[in-house]
Design a protein around this motif. Structure first.
Motif, mmCIF file in Angstrom:
data_model
loop_
_atom_site.group_PDB
_atom_site.id
_atom_site.type_symbol
_atom_site.label_atom_id
_atom_site.label_comp_id
_atom_site.label_asym_id
_atom_site.label_seq_id
_atom_site.Cartn_x
_atom_site.Cartn_y
_atom_site.Cartn_z
ATOM 1 N N MET A 1 0.841 -1.188 0.000
ATOM 2 C CA MET A 1 0.000 0.000 0.000
ATOM 3 C C MET A 1 0.889 1.255 0.000
ATOM 4 S SD MET A 1 -2.874 1.174 2.793
ATOM 5 C CE MET A 1 -3.731 2.738 2.651
ATOM 6 N N ASN A 2 0.732 2.110 -1.001
ATOM 7 C CA ASN A 2 1.552 3.306 -1.121
ATOM 8 C C ASN A 2 0.908 4.446 -0.335
ATOM 9 O OD1 ASN A 2 3.712 4.826 -1.961
ATOM 10 N ND2 ASN A 2 2.834 5.326 -3.960
ATOM 11 N N ARG A 3 1.124 4.424 0.965
ATOM 12 C CA ARG A 3 0.507 5.426 1.828
ATOM 13 C C ARG A 3 1.008 6.816 1.459
ATOM 14 N NH1 ARG A 3 -1.256 3.814 7.237
ATOM 15 N NH2 ARG A 3 -1.436 1.550 7.366
ATOM 16 N N PRO A 4 0.125 7.819 1.397
ATOM 17 C CA PRO A 4 0.564 9.166 1.036
ATOM 18 C C PRO A 4 1.083 9.947 2.238
ATOM 19 C CG PRO A 4 -1.805 9.146 1.346
ATOM 20 C CD PRO A 4 -1.336 7.719 1.551
ATOM 21 N N GLU B 1 1.305 7.706 5.437
ATOM 22 C CA GLU B 1 2.681 7.463 5.827
ATOM 23 C C GLU B 1 3.124 8.489 6.870
ATOM 24 O OE1 GLU B 1 6.934 6.289 5.286
ATOM 25 O OE2 GLU B 1 5.022 5.317 4.977
ATOM 26 N N THR C 1 3.748 13.522 -7.193
ATOM 27 C CA THR C 1 2.347 13.224 -7.491
ATOM 28 C C THR C 1 1.486 13.825 -6.395
ATOM 29 O OG1 THR C 1 2.930 11.138 -8.577
ATOM 30 C CG2 THR C 1 0.648 11.396 -7.851
ATOM 31 N N ARG D 1 10.577 10.533 0.144
ATOM 32 C CA ARG D 1 10.125 9.174 0.452
ATOM 33 C C ARG D 1 9.546 8.446 -0.757
ATOM 34 N NH1 ARG D 1 9.825 11.732 5.303
ATOM 35 N NH2 ARG D 1 9.689 10.503 7.219
ATOM 36 N N SER D 2 9.472 9.102 -1.889
ATOM 37 C CA SER D 2 8.833 8.533 -3.090
ATOM 38 C C SER D 2 7.383 8.154 -2.810
ATOM 39 C CB SER D 2 9.611 7.310 -3.589
ATOM 40 O OG SER D 2 10.929 7.661 -3.931
ATOM 41 N N ARG D 3 6.687 9.070 -2.148
ATOM 42 C CA ARG D 3 5.278 8.876 -1.802
ATOM 43 C C ARG D 3 4.430 9.951 -2.478
ATOM 44 N NH1 ARG D 3 3.974 4.220 1.421
ATOM 45 N NH2 ARG D 3 5.941 3.619 2.405
ATOM 46 N N PRO D 4 3.151 9.657 -2.760
ATOM 47 C CA PRO D 4 2.265 10.719 -3.241
ATOM 48 C C PRO D 4 1.940 11.686 -2.123
ATOM 49 C CG PRO D 4 1.034 8.685 -2.906
ATOM 50 C CD PRO D 4 2.486 8.349 -2.692
#
Length: 290
Positions: A1-4, A104, A82, A29-32
């Motif tokens: 899961m790509n938590r933002p 995140e 993003t 963190r390479s997160r949206p």
């Protein structure tokens, strides 16, 4: 899961500063990044007064434009980022706490559109810092630039919240490619004569502090072999005062929480409460992701 990475945006200067920090953190963190605007007053203002007018107000076009404009500016400054935007019918504190269940990290500004002058954090930020279900980054206004290459600072006292904070702090330092400084605050003692038994007690306290710092350093080096780790024993009237004074030379201060046992209002201990209100740099509250 790509938590933002989630940040609350209300158009205030504080929230826009927080959004900029959140964008950089998300990219690191390479997160949206999720920009959230809660459009009901914390006490329910904005809810229709007519009991026959069911439901809550619809999102406003003005707020949507503010969110989209902010998102566009952040993408322009942080290529590759993003960004999503969302309006939520709810109080800002409750909304960000709910969003933290799927995040995140949540980022809050130290001052929103209201609040008491003596409280640097403000009521919404204080709610989120105390009750979020993931780590919370509390951002200060850009009154004085924070050096990006300054170290990450973590207080060490041997407790479980402190160990969690040390782990989070080491991860943050590794991400930012800066040293981590482990601080143990001991009682003041220089410049005055004390009874022999008190002097012995202080010596024992210093020895225990040195042991705690050494143990914490060993754990950090085992997890991050290439990370620069520094041990920094300080003396102050209290742990909060020592950490706040030391935060003047840091890019980030990491503090622990008590977890979810006990009274809801006591999730942050007194030291962490003081740090998020008065530190001279951004503060990361090391909640566990739930």
């Amino acid at each position: 899961m790509n938590r933002p990475v989630v940040v609350g945006v209300d158009g205030s200067p504080s929230s826009l500063v927080a959004a900029e920090h959140a964008a950089r953190v998300a990219l690191l963190r390479s997160r949206p990044l999720l920009l959230v605007h809660a459009y009901l007053h914390p006490f329910g203002y904005g809810v229709p007064l007519n009991p026959y007018d069911l439901g809550v107000p619809v999102p406003s076009e003005e707020a949507q434009q503010m969110l989209e404009r902010t998102a566009a500016e952040l993408v322009d400054r942080c290529p590759g980022l993003t960004v999503e935007v969302r309006q939520v019918a709810g109080g800002p504190g409750a909304t960000l706490i709910e969003e933290s269940r799927r995040a995140e990290l949540v980022v809050v500004g130290s001052r929103g559109l209201g609040g008491f002058a003596g409280l640097l954090l403000g009521s919404v930020g204080a709610q989120v810092a105390a009750h979020a279900h993931c780590p919370v980054l509390v951002v200060r206004p850009d009154e004085q630039p924070i050096p990006v290459d300054a170290p990450v600072l973590v207080g060490v006292d041997g407790s479980e919240p402190s160990r969690r904070a040390v782990s989070y702090g080491a991860d943050e330092a590794a991400l930012r490619d800066v040293p981590v400084v482990l601080v143990h605050v001991g009682p003041p003692g220089e410049g005055r004569t004390v009874p022999e038994e008190i002097e012995e007690s202080q010596a024992a306290y210093q020895a225990e502090g040195a042991r705690l710092l050494a143990d914490a350093s060993a754990e950090v080096r085992a997890e991050h072999p290439g990370l620069v780790v520094r041990e920094h024993p300080v003396r102050a009237a209290g742990a909060a005062q020592g950490l706040i004074e030391a935060s003047g030379s840091a890019s980030l201060l990491v503090v622990g929480t008590r977890g979810r046992a006990g009274f809801a209002g006591l999730l942050l201990g007194s030291v962490s409460q003081a740090a998020v209100q008065h530190a001279h740099c951004p503060v990361l509250v090391a909640h566990q992701v739930s």
